[in-house]
Design a protein around this motif. Structure first.
Motif, PDB file in Angstrom:
ATOM      1  N   HIS A   1     -10.657   2.056   0.945  1.00 46.22           N
ATOM      2  CA  HIS A   1     -10.593   3.427   1.450  1.00 46.22           C
ATOM      3  C   HIS A   1     -10.095   3.431   2.900  1.00 46.22           C
ATOM      4  O   HIS A   1     -10.613   2.718   3.749  1.00 46.22           O
ATOM      5  CB  HIS A   1     -11.955   4.101   1.315  1.00 46.22           C
ATOM      6  N   ALA A   2      -9.077   4.257   3.149  1.00 45.78           N
ATOM      7  CA  ALA A   2      -8.359   4.210   4.428  1.00 45.78           C
ATOM      8  C   ALA A   2      -9.256   4.574   5.607  1.00 45.78           C
ATOM      9  O   ALA A   2      -9.102   4.036   6.698  1.00 45.78           O
ATOM     10  CB  ALA A   2      -7.146   5.141   4.372  1.00 45.78           C
ATOM     11  N   LEU A   3     -10.191   5.489   5.384  1.00 49.15           N
ATOM     12  CA  LEU A   3     -11.036   5.939   6.497  1.00 49.15           C
ATOM     13  C   LEU A   3     -11.856   4.799   7.082  1.00 49.15           C
ATOM     14  O   LEU A   3     -12.103   4.767   8.296  1.00 49.15           O
ATOM     15  CB  LEU A   3     -11.972   7.055   5.996  1.00 49.15           C
TER      16      LEU A   3
ATOM     17  N   ASP B   1      -3.530  12.614   5.439  1.00 51.45           N
ATOM     18  CA  ASP B   1      -2.277  11.980   5.013  1.00 51.45           C
ATOM     19  C   ASP B   1      -2.493  11.275   3.666  1.00 51.45           C
ATOM     20  O   ASP B   1      -2.975  10.144   3.613  1.00 51.45           O
ATOM     21  CB  ASP B   1      -1.840  10.973   6.083  1.00 51.45           C
ATOM     22  N   PHE B   2      -2.112  11.973   2.598  1.00 45.74           N
ATOM     23  CA  PHE B   2      -2.336  11.411   1.257  1.00 45.74           C
ATOM     24  C   PHE B   2      -1.509  10.152   1.020  1.00 45.74           C
ATOM     25  O   PHE B   2      -1.915   9.264   0.283  1.00 45.74           O
ATOM     26  CB  PHE B   2      -2.030  12.467   0.184  1.00 45.74           C
ATOM     27  N   GLY B   3      -0.344  10.101   1.638  1.00 45.12           N
ATOM     28  CA  GLY B   3       0.496   8.915   1.467  1.00 45.12           C
ATOM     29  C   GLY B   3      -0.180   7.673   2.016  1.00 45.12           C
ATOM     30  O   GLY B   3      -0.280   6.648   1.344  1.00 45.12           O
ATOM     31  N   LEU B   4      -0.703   7.787   3.229  1.00 43.62           N
ATOM     32  CA  LEU B   4      -1.391   6.635   3.829  1.00 43.62           C
ATOM     33  C   LEU B   4      -2.693   6.305   3.099  1.00 43.62           C
ATOM     34  O   LEU B   4      -3.130   5.159   3.089  1.00 43.62           O
ATOM     35  CB  LEU B   4      -1.693   6.903   5.305  1.00 43.62           C
ATOM     36  N   ALA B   5      -3.291   7.347   2.500  1.00 49.33           N
ATOM     37  CA  ALA B   5      -4.567   7.106   1.822  1.00 49.33           C
ATOM     38  C   ALA B   5      -4.371   6.386   0.496  1.00 49.33           C
ATOM     39  O   ALA B   5      -5.279   5.713   0.012  1.00 49.33           O
ATOM     40  CB  ALA B   5      -5.309   8.421   1.603  1.00 49.33           C
ATOM     41  N   GLY B   6      -3.209   6.546  -0.103  1.00 45.90           N
ATOM     42  CA  GLY B   6      -2.917   5.746  -1.289  1.00 45.90           C
ATOM     43  C   GLY B   6      -2.810   6.487  -2.602  1.00 45.90           C
ATOM     44  O   GLY B   6      -2.344   5.931  -3.590  1.00 45.90           O
ATOM     45  N   GLU B   7      -3.280   7.758  -2.654  1.00 43.87           N
ATOM     46  CA  GLU B   7      -3.179   8.538  -3.885  1.00 43.87           C
ATOM     47  C   GLU B   7      -2.991  10.002  -3.541  1.00 43.87           C
ATOM     48  O   GLU B   7      -3.480  10.470  -2.512  1.00 43.87           O
ATOM     49  CB  GLU B   7      -4.437   8.377  -4.747  1.00 43.87           C
ATOM     50  N   PRO B   8      -2.347  10.775  -4.417  1.00 48.06           N
ATOM     51  CA  PRO B   8      -2.084  12.192  -4.127  1.00 48.06           C
ATOM     52  C   PRO B   8      -3.186  13.150  -4.586  1.00 48.06           C
ATOM     53  O   PRO B   8      -3.109  14.340  -4.300  1.00 48.06           O
ATOM     54  CB  PRO B   8      -0.794  12.456  -4.921  1.00 48.06           C
ATOM     55  N   HIS B   9      -4.215  12.646  -5.260  1.00 48.51           N
ATOM     56  CA  HIS B   9      -5.164  13.564  -5.908  1.00 48.51           C
ATOM     57  C   HIS B   9      -6.127  14.196  -4.914  1.00 48.51           C
ATOM     58  O   HIS B   9      -6.868  13.507  -4.222  1.00 48.51           O
ATOM     59  CB  HIS B   9      -5.965  12.820  -6.976  1.00 48.51           C
ATOM     60  N   ARG B  10      -6.134  15.530  -4.925  1.00 48.03           N
ATOM     61  CA  ARG B  10      -7.024  16.290  -4.047  1.00 48.03           C
ATOM     62  C   ARG B  10      -8.326  16.624  -4.765  1.00 48.03           C
ATOM     63  O   ARG B  10      -8.422  16.490  -5.987  1.00 48.03           O
ATOM     64  CB  ARG B  10      -6.342  17.625  -3.681  1.00 48.03           C
ATOM     65  N   TRP B  11      -9.257  17.138  -3.989  1.00 48.19           N
ATOM     66  CA  TRP B  11     -10.542  17.594  -4.538  1.00 48.19           C
ATOM     67  C   TRP B  11     -10.300  18.497  -5.739  1.00 48.19           C
ATOM     68  O   TRP B  11     -10.944  18.348  -6.783  1.00 48.19           O
ATOM     69  CB  TRP B  11     -11.283  18.340  -3.421  1.00 48.19           C
ATOM     70  N   GLY B  12      -9.350  19.411  -5.588  1.00 42.94           N
ATOM     71  CA  GLY B  12      -9.099  20.386  -6.655  1.00 42.94           C
ATOM     72  C   GLY B  12      -8.454  19.797  -7.894  1.00 42.94           C
ATOM     73  O   GLY B  12      -8.387  20.457  -8.934  1.00 42.94           O
TER      74      GLY B  12
END
Lengths: 345, 345, 345
Positions: free
Chosen positions: B44-46, B186-197
């Motif tokens: 996890h990026a955080l 930044d979803f790109g840096l986080a590794g996946e595009p999936h949001r809460w919704g």
């Protein structure tokens, strides 16, 4: 071209009085501390918690004393024990200053004794080793003697010099860390209620727990100290693929196990003697017990010193049983270590 | 002399309402973080990147939430679960403040429930445990209940008190880290595009990857948290030499595997329930899947909460299959963990 | 719902010229350094000691160059090599700036070549990868090519583009760390007396020592770099339960072993070529030897560059024997790595 690799020194390469400056200074950090806690069940509060250490007068938690020992010892291996047959003993060890994250340690050794064996093929080398920090201050010194192979049996024997070593460090020469103050010591946070005065000479403490050693663990520990002795890493040396475990790994394991019963033996300040009685291998389950050898008043607020015999044994050993009728260590005994520790009064 | 070692508490030693201050405060550093990344496939990026964390409003990357959990849990073992027969459950867990390198954690527990078993030989102890940092602020609290042996079957049974525990932490009581802001996530840096919704209640996510566990790994992880439960380290306890793996090791392994499909579930903020369904041993290959249990709006810029059931299973298990026709966990199931996580909207 | 897990890219998913920003920036610390020293017998003084590094003009000890390489490489795995059949080669690698504890690294890759295999089921992807620190400066770039499966054999073949790669990095394009100065280099502290001028082209150095690899070690190392390739972790992929070892683990192991004979090859500054000749598994004992390929003057005070072929082999291999009569790598050969290193004059 001459070979560029280090073949190590042989017995005939040492001269009485020579000083060897060991290579590869090493900076230690919170990383080494975290690994130490992952590799050994170390729990002494003074080395675990900056807050606890501050309440004892220190600036922050020092590195475990044995991190200092292993780092310094590791530096000496390429010059002292690459061709060693056996690590025979320790004496006159004193921890003189704590090591902190960010410190850089170097080591140097002086040859203080030489004695060729009667078979003419090896001899005993005595060195006094000092670990020195980036301020040029000695953090640890100790005497070690090892049996080292001769390269040529024809090399002449040196004059025999056997140093006169103290059977134990005199308690009034132990060095207490500056500012250390156990007067407000929090026994609850430390984990046990037993004070210096609660231990009696002759008392034996069973540390109860056992740890079964894996190859990956002892190799990671030994590598961390840049100890290059190949017997610890190369499984082709023995038919069973096992690697001989660095004796210092057993020291750290036993010391960490001794928390259970000696949680307040917060610092090692003196190393009186030590013997690696039998070899240790992966798969061995190590247990430990301690005999209280002596007690001493020291000049530190709220603190006293205990002289302790820490014994590590393989599963099957008996607490309190060290030597057989022949005076030799029992086959289950791995380590017999004699040290001084500081405890709150 | 009375024995100096800690035999642990037995069921009859607990009193309703008593507060136990656990020993050995612990300072964590970048060393513990690096080891966490070496022992688990955590991505996890955080928690991986100071820069990513700063872009989310934090001062730097916090330690993984489960480092907080394990450190606090480890402190409780000598007082709560040394004589435990089974770790039965968790509830009402809330992560209240991130932990940073350099922080020092302590733990204390209050006994909030006691219920002797009908066999008279053991009982269930409920404790509410708090982890506290060097500023005196609670970083985590949770309820845990364990089955603990009685020392003497003759000891009288205490009045039965079973606490009334919430089936899940109410989302409006979750504590969001100060300054956390996912609006520029930044979803790109986080590794996946999936949001809460993008997650639907009832959705099941197969985390695909498997990890085969080695003895050295789980022992190093468990030791790092100063967890002293001997079943994890002593291979002589079982004929096959294997050591029972700390349940928390499986939690961290499953959580790290869940990155694949839940890369944006950046922080664990609530722990609703947890069961270690079957024992785990070295050699087991662990896989994981998640069921989305609930979604909740929360009061944090750009963030929402998902309630997730994280299941760890041994190789051979089937994604989505949790219990048999008898209502019991299937034999392949290792862990059933119910938690709240924060995701970007 | 579409699956939320990353299935990785297949050959037909790459386009010439596209730039892929890899996920999960990573902050490194003294923890990663300590683990590197525990996992590999790394001893180069420049990366071990802040004091030694300062005496060489640097602000502190940089992270080992291969920590930089592995961290950047690990970032690329989910986008480049999750469906790779084989990692075929490296070229044009330059280390452009040291990495220090506290730095945060990101990675991006540009697709610079594509060539479908004649069987139509896979193809070769060439990428130029850059590692970038938190200041936006490139710390490392290199070309890598991998054979990647096609998802659909029916997907049309792209136009073949094979980049024109240099057989070796030209020495006058190597980047020397700012302020590096070997004029006052301390050969005693570094561990060996051999200067740049002491090495002759064609000279072969036997690094002597061997290391037997354990599963726990290579998995911890590979995980630390957040390398997610499942073949390294999942023992159910093969009947014997063994896991394929990350090629980079062998690179670091061989480089660390090469200290013995190349203690003064302090920094890797260029990566000319590399081949993972045969797979490596736990239980293998790895040895290493080096052939001096070239020497170059460089524009740095007191320093010169050596081009070195570093070969790792399994136990049973012969120092200096690389290929059979058929021109293929011998079965004992694990790694053939061609790199530039800096040494004191």
């Amino acid at each position: 071209m001459p070979a560029k690799t280090n073949a190590g020194r042989f017995f005939e390469d040492y001269r009485i009085g020579e000083v060897i400056d060991h290579a590869i200074p090493r900076t230690v950090s919170g990383g080494e501390r975290a690994l130490y806690h992952a590799l050994y069940p170390a729990r002494h509060a003074l080395q675990s918690s900056d807050e606890f250490a501050r309440a004892c007068g220190l600036a922050a938690a020092p590195m475990d004393d044995l991190i200092t020992f292993h780092t310094v010892f590791g530096k000496t291996v390429p010059d002292i024990s690459l061709n060693a047959v056996a690590n025979l003993g320790y004496a006159e060890g004193r921890f003189r200053e704590p090591v902190w994250p960010g410190d850089t340690l170097r080591a140097r050794s002086q040859v203080i004794g030489l004695k060729q064996n009667s078979n003419g093929r090896s001899g005993v080398v005595y060195v006094r080793t000092e670990g020195v920090n980036q301020h040029g201050r000695v953090v640890l010194d100790y005497v070690r003697w090892v049996m080292v192979k001769k390269h040529s049996a024809d090399a002449p024997a040196p004059d025999t010099v056997v140093p006169d070593l103290m059977p134990a460090v005199a308690p009034d020469t132990l060095v207490i860390p500056k500012c250390l103050d156990f007067k407000g010591y929090d026994f609850g946070l430390a984990g046990e209620p037993h004070r210096w005065g609660d231990y009696e000479i002759g008392e034996i403490i069973d540390h109860v727990d056992g740890v079964t050693i894996e190859e990956a663990e002892h190799m990671m520990a030994t590598r961390m100290w840049q100890n290059t002795s190949k017997v610890h890493f190369d499984g082709t040396n023995r038919e069973d693929g096992r690697r001989l475990i660095y004796g210092g790994h057993v020291i750290s394991l036993a010391r960490a196990l001794s928390f259970n019963g000696l949680a307040n033996a917060q610092m090692i300040v003196g190393l009186n003697a030590g013997a690696h009685a039998n070899p240790c291998f992966a798969g061995d389950t190590v247990r430990a017990w301690t005999e209280v050898l002596d007690r001493a008043d020291i000049d530190a607020p709220g603190a006293g010193a205990l002289r302790l015999r820490l014994v590590a044994m393989k599963d099957g050993g008996t607490v309190g049983a060290l030597r057989g009728g022949d005076g030799k260590y029992l086959p289950d005994i791995l380590l017999d270590l004699d040290y001084w520790a500081l405890l709150p009064l």
